[in-house]
Design a protein around this motif. Structure first.
Motif, short mmCIF file in Angstrom:
data_model
loop_
_atom_site.label_atom_id
_atom_site.label_comp_id
_atom_site.label_asym_id
_atom_site.label_seq_id
_atom_site.Cartn_x
_atom_site.Cartn_y
_atom_site.Cartn_z
N VAL A 16 0.87 -1.17 0.00
CA VAL A 16 0.00 0.00 0.00
C VAL A 16 0.90 1.22 0.00
CG1 VAL A 16 -1.76 1.29 1.25
CG2 VAL A 16 -1.84 -1.21 1.23
N VAL A 17 0.57 2.20 -0.83
CA VAL A 17 1.37 3.41 -0.96
C VAL A 17 0.56 4.59 -0.43
CG1 VAL A 17 2.74 4.85 -2.50
CG2 VAL A 17 2.40 2.43 -3.04
N GLY A 18 1.16 5.33 0.48
CA GLY A 18 0.53 6.53 1.02
C GLY A 18 1.53 7.66 1.07
N GLU A 19 1.09 8.80 1.59
CA GLU A 19 1.99 9.95 1.70
C GLU A 19 3.17 9.63 2.61
OE1 GLU A 19 -0.25 13.29 2.98
OE2 GLU A 19 -1.40 13.45 1.10
N GLN A 20 2.97 8.73 3.57
CA GLN A 20 4.02 8.41 4.53
C GLN A 20 5.00 7.37 4.02
OE1 GLN A 20 0.75 7.60 4.43
NE2 GLN A 20 0.17 6.66 6.38
N GLY A 21 4.75 6.79 2.84
CA GLY A 21 5.65 5.80 2.27
C GLY A 21 4.91 4.56 1.82
N VAL A 22 5.56 3.40 1.91
CA VAL A 22 4.97 2.14 1.48
C VAL A 22 4.99 1.14 2.62
CG1 VAL A 22 5.66 2.50 -0.93
CG2 VAL A 22 7.14 1.18 0.59
N VAL A 23 3.95 0.30 2.67
CA VAL A 23 3.87 -0.73 3.69
C VAL A 23 3.40 -2.02 3.02
CG1 VAL A 23 1.50 -0.07 4.35
CG2 VAL A 23 2.93 -1.36 5.96
N ASP A 27 1.75 -6.75 6.25
CA ASP A 27 1.90 -6.05 7.53
C ASP A 27 0.66 -5.22 7.87
OD1 ASP A 27 4.44 -7.10 7.88
OD2 ASP A 27 5.41 -5.41 6.88
N VAL A 28 -0.26 -5.12 6.92
CA VAL A 28 -1.50 -4.36 7.15
C VAL A 28 -2.63 -5.29 7.58
CG1 VAL A 28 -3.25 -2.89 6.05
CG2 VAL A 28 -0.82 -2.57 5.52
N VAL A 29 -2.84 -6.36 6.80
CA VAL A 29 -3.84 -7.38 7.12
C VAL A 29 -3.15 -8.73 6.98
CG1 VAL A 29 -6.06 -8.41 6.53
CG2 VAL A 29 -5.74 -5.93 6.32
N ALA A 30 -2.93 -9.39 8.08
CA ALA A 30 -2.05 -10.56 8.10
C ALA A 30 -2.50 -11.68 7.16
CB ALA A 30 -1.92 -11.09 9.52
N ASP A 31 -3.82 -11.89 7.03
CA ASP A 31 -4.28 -13.02 6.22
C ASP A 31 -4.71 -12.60 4.82
OD1 ASP A 31 -6.59 -11.65 6.87
OD2 ASP A 31 -7.78 -13.46 7.25
N ALA A 32 -4.39 -11.38 4.40
CA ALA A 32 -4.78 -10.91 3.07
C ALA A 32 -3.88 -11.52 2.00
CB ALA A 32 -4.71 -9.39 3.00
N PRO A 33 -4.38 -11.69 0.79
CA PRO A 33 -3.52 -12.14 -0.31
C PRO A 33 -2.33 -11.20 -0.48
CG PRO A 33 -5.82 -12.19 -0.96
CD PRO A 33 -5.78 -11.48 0.35
N THR A 34 -1.23 -11.72 -0.91
CA THR A 34 0.00 -10.93 -0.98
C THR A 34 0.35 -10.47 -2.39
OG1 THR A 34 1.30 -12.96 -1.10
CG2 THR A 34 0.98 -11.98 1.08
N THR A 35 -0.58 -10.63 -3.35
CA THR A 35 -0.40 -10.05 -4.68
C THR A 35 -1.57 -9.13 -4.97
OG1 THR A 35 -1.58 -11.76 -5.93
CG2 THR A 35 0.75 -12.15 -5.46
N VAL A 36 -1.33 -8.12 -5.78
CA VAL A 36 -2.38 -7.16 -6.10
C VAL A 36 -3.52 -7.83 -6.86
CG1 VAL A 36 -2.94 -5.06 -7.41
CG2 VAL A 36 -0.84 -5.17 -6.05
N LEU A 37 -3.19 -8.71 -7.80
CA LEU A 37 -4.24 -9.39 -8.56
C LEU A 37 -5.12 -10.23 -7.63
CD1 LEU A 37 -5.62 -9.99 -11.23
CD2 LEU A 37 -3.94 -11.81 -11.63
N ALA A 38 -4.51 -10.95 -6.71
CA ALA A 38 -5.28 -11.77 -5.78
C ALA A 38 -6.15 -10.91 -4.87
CB ALA A 38 -4.35 -12.65 -4.95
N LEU A 39 -5.66 -9.73 -4.51
CA LEU A 39 -6.48 -8.81 -3.71
C LEU A 39 -7.73 -8.40 -4.48
CD1 LEU A 39 -3.89 -6.39 -2.05
CD2 LEU A 39 -5.49 -7.90 -0.86
N SER A 54 -4.97 3.15 9.32
CA SER A 54 -4.68 3.15 10.75
C SER A 54 -3.40 2.37 11.10
CB SER A 54 -5.86 2.55 11.53
OG SER A 54 -6.17 1.24 11.07
N THR A 55 -2.64 1.99 10.08
CA THR A 55 -1.37 1.30 10.33
C THR A 55 -0.34 2.31 10.83
OG1 THR A 55 -1.83 -0.35 8.62
CG2 THR A 55 0.46 -0.05 9.25
N PRO A 56 0.41 1.98 11.88
CA PRO A 56 1.39 2.93 12.44
C PRO A 56 2.37 3.43 11.39
CG PRO A 56 1.12 1.04 13.89
CD PRO A 56 0.36 0.71 12.64
#
Length: 279
Positions: A16-23, A27-39, A54-56
């Protein structure tokens, strides 16, 4: 918040890309798919983007510490649209057709920001075309134009390449002229429709520019398309189902001839800038 893919020592992974950088999505949702297409296919992209809010901040890495690549490599379909800007059709001494002039590109053509566009040995006149991309977010079939943009997850910058001399020999050579490796660059980020504000209504105010070696070759706004983004989604959903991750490349304000050592860019203010060298 946007979606993207970065390349690192462990391979390619969704971020995920935001003004604060990339995460990392992991690390945002532990059980989420880890590729953009799968998301996109799982319908969990919005969940991840919301959770990232709301991620630190200390979970984010600086933008300049990562290398963005193509958001994903294996979309079901890539629809390209030709002659959609009246001005571009005039460049080619052709009239805008009475229905969208579309073609399909295969996924082996996909590259990302910074990857080289390789001119094929079979072509002596290859062009690059900056375009606005529509990324489908949920399956749609036979949708009405009024509802069509609700099926679009987001938008992105695209560079669509053509072996123009092959195409000029015979219009039936369109598929071949469009499908050499490296002939479809997209990304570096997918911008959700939900974050576009007033742009999201019909995308008409979005401005697309083809930039060649640092100079603007041609720019135009989506409002000057013959067939609007909503019309393109509705029209093609009546041809076949559109699936999450499918891409519609909506046409270019102007194609530019490229040669080895050139740099070509797609610039869309508020959405992104895509840059590829030519080899």
């Amino acid at each position: 918040m946007n979606l993207a893919t970065v390349s690192g020592v462990s391979g390619e992974e969704a971020v995920v890309v935001g003004e604060q950088g990339v995460v990392r999505v992991a690390d945002v949702v532990a059980d989420a798919p880890t590729t953009v297409l799968a998301l996109l296919e799982s319908g969990r992209a919005d969940e991840v983007l919301a959770a990232a809010e709301s991620t630190p901040v200390d979970s984010y890495a600086p933008l300049d510490s990562v290398r963005f690549t193509a958001p994903y490599r294996r979309p079901h379909k890539i629809w390209g649209i030709g002659l959609n800007y009246v001005d571009h059709a005039g460049d080619l001494s052709e009239s805008v057709p009475e229905e969208p002039a579309s073609f399909i590109k295969a996924d082996h053509t996909v590259i990302g920001d910074g990857d080289p566009i390789t001119i094929p040995r079979q072509s002596e006149r290859t062009t690059a075309e900056a375009e606005l991309g529509l990324v489908i977010g949920r399956e749609c079939r036979d949708v009405a134009e009024a509802d069509a943009l609700s099926y679009v997850f987001g938008v992105c910058t695209i560079l669509d390449q053509t072996a123009e001399d092959i195409l000029q020999r015979n219009p039936r050579f369109l598929t071949r002229s469009k499908n050499f490796p490296g002939f479809f660059s997209f990304g570096p980020q997918l911008v959700p429709m939900s974050s576009l504000g007033d742009f999201a209504d019909d995308l008409g105010d979005v401005e697309v520019a083809t930039i060649h070696n640092g100079r603007v070759h041609r720019r135009n706004t989506v409002a000057h398309m013959r067939y609007s983004p909503a019309h393109l989604v509705a029209f093609h959903s009546q041809v076949m189902p559109l699936y999450p991750g499918d891409i519609i490349s909506t046409g270019t304000p102007g194609a530019v001839v490229i040669e080895s050592d050139d740099v070509v860019e797609c610039d869309i203010p508020g959405i992104g800038r895509l840059r590829n060298p030519v080899a």
